[in-house]
Write a protein that holds these residues in place. Sequence first.
Motif, PDB file in Angstrom:
ATOM      1  N   GLY A  86     -48.960  95.840 -29.554  1.00  0.00           N
ATOM      2  CA  GLY A  86     -48.510  95.470 -28.286  1.00  0.00           C
ATOM      3  C   GLY A  86     -48.720  94.387 -27.710  1.00  0.00           C
ATOM      4  N   THR A  87     -50.047  93.851 -28.169  1.00  0.00           N
ATOM      5  CA  THR A  87     -50.358  92.326 -27.522  1.00  0.00           C
ATOM      6  C   THR A  87     -49.319  91.433 -28.059  1.00  0.00           C
ATOM      7  OG1 THR A  87     -52.726  92.902 -27.558  1.00  0.00           O
ATOM      8  CG2 THR A  87     -52.255  90.580 -27.670  1.00  0.00           C
ATOM      9  N   GLU A  88     -48.900  91.512 -29.372  1.00  0.00           N
ATOM     10  CA  GLU A  88     -48.062  90.466 -29.789  1.00  0.00           C
ATOM     11  C   GLU A  88     -46.691  90.510 -29.171  1.00  0.00           C
ATOM     12  OE1 GLU A  88     -46.733  87.250 -31.717  1.00  0.00           O
ATOM     13  OE2 GLU A  88     -48.525  88.166 -32.053  1.00  0.00           O
ATOM     14  N   HIS A  89     -46.376  91.868 -28.891  1.00  0.00           N
ATOM     15  CA  HIS A  89     -44.976  91.966 -27.890  1.00  0.00           C
ATOM     16  C   HIS A  89     -45.221  91.400 -26.587  1.00  0.00           C
ATOM     17  CE1 HIS A  89     -41.334  93.708 -26.400  1.00  0.00           C
ATOM     18  NE2 HIS A  89     -42.092  94.182 -25.377  1.00  0.00           N
ATOM     19  N   ALA A  90     -46.628  91.565 -25.743  1.00  0.00           N
ATOM     20  CA  ALA A  90     -46.519  91.041 -24.569  1.00  0.00           C
ATOM     21  C   ALA A  90     -46.673  89.556 -24.703  1.00  0.00           C
ATOM     22  CB  ALA A  90     -48.240  91.353 -24.096  1.00  0.00           C
ATOM     23  N   ARG A  91     -47.083  88.779 -25.756  1.00  0.00           N
ATOM     24  CA  ARG A  91     -47.103  87.376 -26.007  1.00  0.00           C
ATOM     25  C   ARG A  91     -45.675  86.945 -25.825  1.00  0.00           C
ATOM     26  NH1 ARG A  91     -51.212  88.086 -30.385  1.00  0.00           N
ATOM     27  NH2 ARG A  91     -53.164  87.532 -29.445  1.00  0.00           N
ATOM     28  N   GLU A  92     -44.879  87.864 -26.899  1.00  0.00           N
ATOM     29  CA  GLU A  92     -43.395  87.167 -26.653  1.00  0.00           C
ATOM     30  C   GLU A  92     -42.668  87.411 -25.476  1.00  0.00           C
ATOM     31  OE1 GLU A  92     -41.918  89.957 -29.888  1.00  0.00           O
ATOM     32  OE2 GLU A  92     -42.967  88.821 -31.479  1.00  0.00           O
ATOM     33  N   VAL A  93     -42.790  88.411 -24.738  1.00  0.00           N
ATOM     34  CA  VAL A  93     -42.199  88.782 -23.405  1.00  0.00           C
ATOM     35  C   VAL A  93     -42.645  87.526 -22.477  1.00  0.00           C
ATOM     36  CG1 VAL A  93     -41.993  90.504 -21.471  1.00  0.00           C
ATOM     37  CG2 VAL A  93     -41.836  91.119 -23.875  1.00  0.00           C
ATOM     38  N   ILE A  94     -43.944  87.295 -22.561  1.00  0.00           N
ATOM     39  CA  ILE A  94     -44.524  86.358 -21.350  1.00  0.00           C
ATOM     40  C   ILE A  94     -44.040  85.052 -21.855  1.00  0.00           C
ATOM     41  CG2 ILE A  94     -46.671  85.139 -20.584  1.00  0.00           C
ATOM     42  CD1 ILE A  94     -47.800  88.065 -20.592  1.00  0.00           C
ATOM     43  N   ALA A  95     -43.946  84.561 -23.113  1.00  0.00           N
ATOM     44  CA  ALA A  95     -43.550  83.439 -23.598  1.00  0.00           C
ATOM     45  C   ALA A  95     -42.099  83.093 -23.043  1.00  0.00           C
ATOM     46  CB  ALA A  95     -43.545  83.124 -25.028  1.00  0.00           C
ATOM     47  N   ARG A  96     -41.143  84.121 -23.371  1.00  0.00           N
ATOM     48  CA  ARG A  96     -39.806  84.206 -22.751  1.00  0.00           C
ATOM     49  C   ARG A  96     -39.862  83.945 -21.330  1.00  0.00           C
ATOM     50  NH1 ARG A  96     -37.753  89.328 -24.347  1.00  0.00           N
ATOM     51  NH2 ARG A  96     -39.103  89.194 -26.065  1.00  0.00           N
ATOM     52  N   ARG A  97     -40.502  84.749 -20.741  1.00  0.00           N
ATOM     53  CA  ARG A  97     -40.436  84.806 -19.360  1.00  0.00           C
ATOM     54  C   ARG A  97     -40.801  83.407 -18.648  1.00  0.00           C
ATOM     55  NH1 ARG A  97     -41.465  84.620 -14.059  1.00  0.00           N
ATOM     56  NH2 ARG A  97     -41.940  86.215 -12.709  1.00  0.00           N
ATOM     57  N   TYR A  98     -41.789  82.839 -19.125  1.00  0.00           N
ATOM     58  CA  TYR A  98     -42.370  81.369 -18.527  1.00  0.00           C
ATOM     59  C   TYR A  98     -41.595  80.251 -19.381  1.00  0.00           C
ATOM     60  CZ  TYR A  98     -45.006  84.175 -15.461  1.00  0.00           C
ATOM     61  OH  TYR A  98     -45.510  84.856 -14.443  1.00  0.00           O
ATOM     62  N   GLY A  99     -40.783  80.389 -20.081  1.00  0.00           N
ATOM     63  CA  GLY A  99     -40.125  79.293 -21.010  1.00  0.00           C
ATOM     64  C   GLY A  99     -41.192  78.279 -21.628  1.00  0.00           C
ATOM     65  N   VAL A 100     -40.658  77.062 -21.845  1.00  0.00           N
ATOM     66  CA  VAL A 100     -41.553  76.308 -22.528  1.00  0.00           C
ATOM     67  C   VAL A 100     -43.022  75.959 -22.174  1.00  0.00           C
ATOM     68  CG1 VAL A 100     -41.864  73.587 -23.194  1.00  0.00           C
ATOM     69  CG2 VAL A 100     -39.442  74.759 -22.961  1.00  0.00           C
ATOM     70  N   LEU A 101     -43.415  76.280 -20.851  1.00  0.00           N
ATOM     71  CA  LEU A 101     -44.764  76.159 -20.614  1.00  0.00           C
ATOM     72  C   LEU A 101     -45.235  77.493 -21.078  1.00  0.00           C
ATOM     73  CD1 LEU A 101     -47.107  74.847 -19.011  1.00  0.00           C
ATOM     74  CD2 LEU A 101     -46.337  76.214 -16.947  1.00  0.00           C
ATOM     75  N   GLY A 102     -44.876  78.613 -21.070  1.00  0.00           N
ATOM     76  CA  GLY A 102     -45.215  79.969 -21.456  1.00  0.00           C
ATOM     77  C   GLY A 102     -45.489  79.887 -23.054  1.00  0.00           C
ATOM     78  N   TRP A 103     -44.683  79.447 -23.761  1.00  0.00           N
ATOM     79  CA  TRP A 103     -44.762  79.014 -25.298  1.00  0.00           C
ATOM     80  C   TRP A 103     -45.720  78.320 -25.619  1.00  0.00           C
ATOM     81  CZ3 TRP A 103     -44.191  75.345 -28.778  1.00  0.00           C
ATOM     82  CH2 TRP A 103     -44.035  75.901 -30.220  1.00  0.00           C
ATOM     83  N   LEU A 104     -46.016  76.969 -24.947  1.00  0.00           N
ATOM     84  CA  LEU A 104     -47.171  76.206 -25.349  1.00  0.00           C
ATOM     85  C   LEU A 104     -48.177  76.751 -24.821  1.00  0.00           C
ATOM     86  CD1 LEU A 104     -45.322  72.759 -24.106  1.00  0.00           C
ATOM     87  CD2 LEU A 104     -45.905  73.309 -26.210  1.00  0.00           C
ATOM     88  N   THR A 105     -48.624  77.510 -23.730  1.00  0.00           N
ATOM     89  CA  THR A 105     -49.759  77.962 -23.503  1.00  0.00           C
ATOM     90  C   THR A 105     -50.119  78.877 -24.375  1.00  0.00           C
ATOM     91  OG1 THR A 105     -49.292  77.453 -21.014  1.00  0.00           O
ATOM     92  CG2 THR A 105     -50.848  79.283 -21.538  1.00  0.00           C
ATOM     93  N   ILE A 106     -49.326  79.985 -24.789  1.00  0.00           N
ATOM     94  CA  ILE A 106     -49.509  80.894 -25.641  1.00  0.00           C
ATOM     95  C   ILE A 106     -49.933  80.379 -27.126  1.00  0.00           C
ATOM     96  CG2 ILE A 106     -48.634  82.800 -26.986  1.00  0.00           C
ATOM     97  CD1 ILE A 106     -47.421  83.951 -24.250  1.00  0.00           C
ATOM     98  N   LYS A 107     -49.127  79.585 -27.613  1.00  0.00           N
ATOM     99  CA  LYS A 107     -49.359  78.916 -28.902  1.00  0.00           C
ATOM    100  C   LYS A 107     -50.717  77.980 -29.036  1.00  0.00           C
ATOM    101  CE  LYS A 107     -45.844  80.270 -30.930  1.00  0.00           C
ATOM    102  NZ  LYS A 107     -45.973  81.563 -31.682  1.00  0.00           N
ATOM    103  N   GLY A 108     -50.852  77.378 -27.731  1.00  0.00           N
ATOM    104  CA  GLY A 108     -52.355  76.673 -27.693  1.00  0.00           C
ATOM    105  C   GLY A 108     -53.447  77.682 -27.657  1.00  0.00           C
ATOM    106  N   SER A 109     -53.314  78.794 -27.008  1.00  0.00           N
ATOM    107  CA  SER A 109     -54.430  79.879 -27.074  1.00  0.00           C
ATOM    108  C   SER A 109     -54.612  80.357 -28.444  1.00  0.00           C
ATOM    109  CB  SER A 109     -53.949  80.979 -26.175  1.00  0.00           C
ATOM    110  OG  SER A 109     -54.833  81.951 -26.066  1.00  0.00           O
ATOM    111  N   LEU A 110     -53.440  80.700 -29.282  1.00  0.00           N
ATOM    112  CA  LEU A 110     -53.480  81.082 -30.504  1.00  0.00           C
ATOM    113  C   LEU A 110     -54.371  80.164 -31.342  1.00  0.00           C
ATOM    114  CD1 LEU A 110     -50.039  82.644 -30.932  1.00  0.00           C
ATOM    115  CD2 LEU A 110     -52.050  83.986 -30.833  1.00  0.00           C
TER     116      LEU A 110
END
Length: 126
Positions: A86-110
Motif C-alpha cells: 500500500g505504501t508503494e502504491h501511495a508513493r506512485e500515486v503521489i509521484a504521479r500527482r506532483y509530477g517531476v517534483l514529486g518523483w524527485l522528492t520520493i526518489k530522494g527519500s528512498l
Amino acid sequence: MSPTLSEIGAAKYVLLTTFRKDGSAVATALWAAPDGDRLLMWTVTDSYKVKRIRRNPRVTVGACDVRGNPKGEPVEATAVVLDDAGTEHAREVIARRYGVLGWLTIKGSLLRRGRSGTVGLAITTD
C-alpha cells in the motif's frame, strides 16, 4: 455543505489533523492524492503523526496552503497506516500527482531513508 475527499485532494496541500492522548489537535500540511474513494498521503514512518494514528485513527483533513493555513472546512475521517504494498502504491500515486517534483522528492527519500523509512496513509470518510 462540507467538501468531499476528492475536492480536498485537488488542493496542492492537505491539512491532516491528528489527536494526542489528551485530545489536543496537531495539524500538519502534507501532499495528498485522491485514489478512488480515499485520499493517499505519505510521511516518515517514525513520525509522531503515525504514532498518533496507530493509537487513534480519527483525523480531520482539509485543504490548506504550504504553511498549513486552512483554505476550507475540514472533514472528519479515519486514517489507516498502509502495509508495504500500500505504501508503494501511495508513493506512485503521489509521484504521479506532483509530477517531476514529486518523483524527485520520493526518489530522494528512498535514497536517504530506504523503503521502510516512509509509510503511506489512507484517509477515508466514515
